[in-house]
Motif scaffolding. Structure first.
Motif, PDB file in Angstrom:
ATOM      1  N   PHE A   1       0.753  -1.159   0.170  1.00 32.63           N
ATOM      2  CA  PHE A   1      -0.076   0.102  -0.057  1.00 32.63           C
ATOM      3  C   PHE A   1       0.994   1.293   0.195  1.00 32.63           C
ATOM      4  O   PHE A   1       0.651   2.273  -0.696  1.00 32.63           O
ATOM      5  N   ASP A   2       1.983   1.190   0.807  1.00 38.22           N
ATOM      6  CA  ASP A   2       2.753   2.424   0.792  1.00 38.22           C
ATOM      7  C   ASP A   2       3.332   2.703  -0.457  1.00 38.22           C
ATOM      8  O   ASP A   2       3.619   3.841  -1.105  1.00 38.22           O
ATOM      9  N   THR A   3       3.895   1.481  -1.357  1.00 36.38           N
ATOM     10  CA  THR A   3       4.470   1.581  -2.443  1.00 36.38           C
ATOM     11  C   THR A   3       3.336   2.057  -3.442  1.00 36.38           C
ATOM     12  O   THR A   3       3.893   2.973  -4.392  1.00 36.38           O
ATOM     13  N   ALA A   4       2.172   1.840  -3.391  1.00 37.65           N
ATOM     14  CA  ALA A   4       1.253   2.237  -4.215  1.00 37.65           C
ATOM     15  C   ALA A   4       1.270   3.731  -4.218  1.00 37.65           C
ATOM     16  O   ALA A   4       0.968   4.452  -5.303  1.00 37.65           O
ATOM     17  N   CYS A   5       0.886   4.224  -2.883  1.00 30.15           N
ATOM     18  CA  CYS A   5       0.792   5.688  -2.674  1.00 30.15           C
ATOM     19  C   CYS A   5       1.666   6.295  -3.112  1.00 30.15           C
ATOM     20  O   CYS A   5       1.579   7.677  -3.799  1.00 30.15           O
ATOM     21  N   ALA A   6       3.154   5.998  -2.995  1.00 27.35           N
ATOM     22  CA  ALA A   6       4.417   6.762  -3.239  1.00 27.35           C
ATOM     23  C   ALA A   6       4.356   6.720  -4.821  1.00 27.35           C
ATOM     24  O   ALA A   6       4.716   7.926  -5.316  1.00 27.35           O
ATOM     25  N   THR A   7       3.924   5.775  -5.355  1.00 25.80           N
ATOM     26  CA  THR A   7       4.008   5.689  -6.948  1.00 25.80           C
ATOM     27  C   THR A   7       2.877   6.766  -7.347  1.00 25.80           C
ATOM     28  O   THR A   7       3.327   7.481  -8.221  1.00 25.80           O
ATOM     29  N   LEU A   8       1.846   6.628  -7.004  1.00 25.34           N
ATOM     30  CA  LEU A   8       0.724   7.716  -7.307  1.00 25.34           C
ATOM     31  C   LEU A   8       0.999   9.104  -7.201  1.00 25.34           C
ATOM     32  O   LEU A   8       0.972  10.000  -7.915  1.00 25.34           O
ATOM     33  N   ILE A   9       1.566   9.204  -5.838  1.00 23.66           N
ATOM     34  CA  ILE A   9       1.917  10.792  -5.623  1.00 23.66           C
ATOM     35  C   ILE A   9       2.880  11.457  -6.296  1.00 23.66           C
ATOM     36  O   ILE A   9       2.990  12.638  -6.587  1.00 23.66           O
ATOM     37  N   GLN A  10       3.902  10.605  -6.906  1.00 24.33           N
ATOM     38  CA  GLN A  10       4.907  11.105  -7.602  1.00 24.33           C
ATOM     39  C   GLN A  10       4.601  11.111  -8.870  1.00 24.33           C
ATOM     40  O   GLN A  10       5.429  11.678  -9.799  1.00 24.33           O
ATOM     41  N   CYS A  11       3.344  10.416  -9.532  1.00 23.98           N
ATOM     42  CA  CYS A  11       3.205  10.732 -10.686  1.00 23.98           C
ATOM     43  C   CYS A  11       3.081  12.014 -11.367  1.00 23.98           C
ATOM     44  O   CYS A  11       2.320  13.060 -10.974  1.00 23.98           O
ATOM     45  N   PRO A  12       3.806  12.236 -12.439  1.00 24.02           N
ATOM     46  CA  PRO A  12       3.647  13.724 -13.143  1.00 24.02           C
ATOM     47  C   PRO A  12       2.778  13.698 -14.153  1.00 24.02           C
ATOM     48  O   PRO A  12       2.378  14.959 -14.412  1.00 24.02           O
ATOM     49  N   GLY A  13       2.049  12.793 -14.478  1.00 22.62           N
ATOM     50  CA  GLY A  13       0.895  12.833 -15.342  1.00 22.62           C
ATOM     51  C   GLY A  13      -0.526  12.359 -14.507  1.00 22.62           C
ATOM     52  O   GLY A  13      -0.854  12.992 -13.678  1.00 22.62           O
ATOM     53  N   ARG A  14      -1.145  11.505 -15.143  1.00 24.09           N
ATOM     54  CA  ARG A  14      -2.603  11.211 -14.664  1.00 24.09           C
ATOM     55  C   ARG A  14      -2.431   9.791 -14.273  1.00 24.09           C
ATOM     56  O   ARG A  14      -1.731   8.866 -14.678  1.00 24.09           O
ATOM     57  N   ILE A  15      -3.382   9.556 -13.508  1.00 23.78           N
ATOM     58  CA  ILE A  15      -3.821   8.019 -12.983  1.00 23.78           C
ATOM     59  C   ILE A  15      -4.905   7.452 -14.094  1.00 23.78           C
ATOM     60  O   ILE A  15      -5.937   8.267 -14.021  1.00 23.78           O
ATOM     61  N   VAL A  16      -4.450   6.472 -14.504  1.00 20.59           N
ATOM     62  CA  VAL A  16      -5.391   5.636 -15.588  1.00 20.59           C
ATOM     63  C   VAL A  16      -5.940   4.680 -14.875  1.00 20.59           C
ATOM     64  O   VAL A  16      -5.035   3.646 -14.469  1.00 20.59           O
TER      65      VAL A  16
ATOM     66  N   ALA B   1      -1.933  13.147   2.262  1.00 18.68           N
ATOM     67  CA  ALA B   1      -0.622  13.551   1.921  1.00 18.68           C
ATOM     68  C   ALA B   1      -0.268  14.585   1.189  1.00 18.68           C
ATOM     69  O   ALA B   1       0.669  15.609   1.473  1.00 18.68           O
ATOM     70  N   ARG B   2      -1.269  15.181   0.258  1.00 14.92           N
ATOM     71  CA  ARG B   2      -1.288  16.445  -0.488  1.00 14.92           C
ATOM     72  C   ARG B   2      -1.892  17.386   0.370  1.00 14.92           C
ATOM     73  O   ARG B   2      -1.395  18.722  -0.114  1.00 14.92           O
ATOM     74  N   GLY B   3      -2.276  17.283   1.509  1.00 17.78           N
ATOM     75  CA  GLY B   3      -2.794  18.530   2.343  1.00 17.78           C
ATOM     76  C   GLY B   3      -4.198  19.071   1.600  1.00 17.78           C
ATOM     77  O   GLY B   3      -4.187  20.367   1.648  1.00 17.78           O
ATOM     78  N   PHE B   4      -4.973  18.250   0.823  1.00 13.97           N
ATOM     79  CA  PHE B   4      -6.011  18.746   0.010  1.00 13.97           C
ATOM     80  C   PHE B   4      -7.074  19.236   1.199  1.00 13.97           C
ATOM     81  O   PHE B   4      -7.516  18.405   2.030  1.00 13.97           O
ATOM     82  N   SER B   5      -7.367  20.562   0.874  1.00 12.07           N
ATOM     83  CA  SER B   5      -8.369  21.293   1.826  1.00 12.07           C
ATOM     84  C   SER B   5      -9.868  21.056   1.144  1.00 12.07           C
ATOM     85  O   SER B   5      -9.974  20.900   0.086  1.00 12.07           O
ATOM     86  N   ALA B   6     -10.621  21.739   2.063  1.00 12.24           N
ATOM     87  CA  ALA B   6     -12.167  21.850   1.674  1.00 12.24           C
ATOM     88  C   ALA B   6     -12.418  22.811   0.521  1.00 12.24           C
ATOM     89  O   ALA B   6     -13.324  22.734  -0.362  1.00 12.24           O
ATOM     90  N   GLU B   7     -11.320  24.030   0.350  1.00 14.79           N
ATOM     91  CA  GLU B   7     -11.597  24.683  -0.550  1.00 14.79           C
ATOM     92  C   GLU B   7     -11.032  24.097  -1.972  1.00 14.79           C
ATOM     93  O   GLU B   7     -11.789  24.581  -2.750  1.00 14.79           O
ATOM     94  N   ASP B   8      -9.948  23.458  -1.961  1.00 16.72           N
ATOM     95  CA  ASP B   8      -9.752  22.348  -2.959  1.00 16.72           C
ATOM     96  C   ASP B   8     -10.846  21.571  -3.501  1.00 16.72           C
ATOM     97  O   ASP B   8     -11.037  21.514  -4.836  1.00 16.72           O
ATOM     98  N   PHE B   9     -11.383  20.921  -2.720  1.00 17.89           N
ATOM     99  CA  PHE B   9     -12.545  20.157  -2.796  1.00 17.89           C
ATOM    100  C   PHE B   9     -13.851  20.774  -3.673  1.00 17.89           C
ATOM    101  O   PHE B   9     -14.239  20.499  -4.462  1.00 17.89           O
TER     102      PHE B   9
END
Length: 323
Positions: A32-47, A175-183
């Motif tokens: 799970f940690d590996t999956a999250c690290a891979t996704l958060i470092q993705c420079p493009g989109r998640i398909v 991990a991104r610090g996504f806020s209510a305003e971002d939502f």
């Protein structure tokens, strides 16, 4: 089937799916940690891709990721083999769902994903499957028993896959610090978006729509101004145009209780001085809080110099969906 116990069936289904979800707690270490690290470092989109019921779950996971700060979209594996692979770039990461881990339409994409050189994360019910072995991280969502009494229809397995997808999305959100305003920016048409994005400037009455009178205005004329503008209030401005006070429907009732002659009184005699205001550019939700805290139904919007630039009441907030 009048004697069938529907409630007992529902309890059995819920219990089986609850137990299946509980089992995920023991499978998070490492992958799970590996999956999250891979996704958060993705420079493009998640398909996200998947076939059948896994595809339906995949669509929801992609939508959840996209609305919580991780750009994502769904690609049908069958369509990917007939042109839609062009939607995937070398900057992306692929999440592939398959309960068996051997779904032909998904496995067919593996050489193409490898040729692009992009990471693959799999969500499967079989950690020894073709799809799981090809992934940089496999999230094991297998179940001992489907809720379906025939153990055939995907039920518990789709629930665990959905929960795992939610776990990914929320971990990335935090991990991104996504806020209510971002939502809110992702949901501008929803009630949260309206509450967090709408400014008083967007809904206030300004210019000729603003009810304003001078201090020496007869009360009867001020009442006519209130009636014309229809906000249930009027502002009273001083010699330089700043707000000196306010007169509302509530003030009128109090004036009548004091047996003041409304034909002879001037507005400065009965207005409420030092009234509540909000600054131009504040959120409409802030204006709502001022009204609720002060137990008032309307107020003026002022600029940096204290000059009135607009007025609004509770009905304006209701129409805008802020309340």
């Amino acid at each position: 089937m009048p004697d069938f116990d529907y409630t007992a069936s529902a309890r059995r289904t819920i219990a089986l799916e609850r137990d299946a979800v509980d089992s995920l707690l023991t499978r998070l270490e490492g992958h799970f940690d590996t999956a999250c690290a891979t996704l958060i470092q993705c420079p493009g989109r998640i398909v996200v891709t998947g076939m059948g019921k896994s595809g339906h779950i995949g669509r929801k996971i992609a939508a959840t990721l996209a609305s919580t700060g991780s750009p994502a979209f769904f690609v049908h594996p069958g369509e990917a083999s007939h042109g839609d692979m062009g939607m995937i770039t070398a900057q992306d990461v692929v999440i592939a769902l398959s309960n068996s881990g051997n779904t032909a339409e998904v496995v067919t994409l593996l050489p193409l994903i490898k040729r692009l050189g992009i990471p693959l994360i799999s969500i499967t019910g079989n950690p020894d499957s073709t799809l799981a072995r090809a992934a940089v991280a496999n999230l094991h969502t297998g179940v001992e028993q489907e809720a379906c009494p025939l153990n055939l229809a995907p039920t518990s397995s789709t629930t665990t896959a959905l929960v795992m997808g939610d776990a990914l999305a929320i971990a990335l959100l935090e991990a991104r610090g996504f806020s209510a305003e971002d939502f809110a920016f992702s949901h501008p048409g929803g009630s949260l978006g309206r509450r967090l994005l709408l400014l008083v400037d967007d809904i206030m009455h300004s210019g000729e729509q603003m009810p304003l009178v001078s201090p020496e205005t007869p009360l009867r004329d001020a009442l006519l101004e209130m009636t014309r503008k229809g906000l249930g209030l009027t502002g009273v401005t001083d010699g330089r145009g700043a707000l000196a006070g306010i007169f509302t429907d509530g003030d009128l009732r109090r004036t009548l209780d004091q047996e003041i002659d409304i034909r002879e009184a001037r507005i400065e005699q009965v207005m409420t001085p030092r009234c509540k205001t909000v600054r131009r550019g504040v959120l409409a939700a802030e204006a709502l809080k001022v009204m609720e805290d002060s137990k008032i139904s309307g107020l003026f919007v002022v600029d940096e110099s204290g000059l009135p630039v607009g007025a609004l009441n509770m009905h304006d907030l209701l129409r805008a969906g802020v309340v």
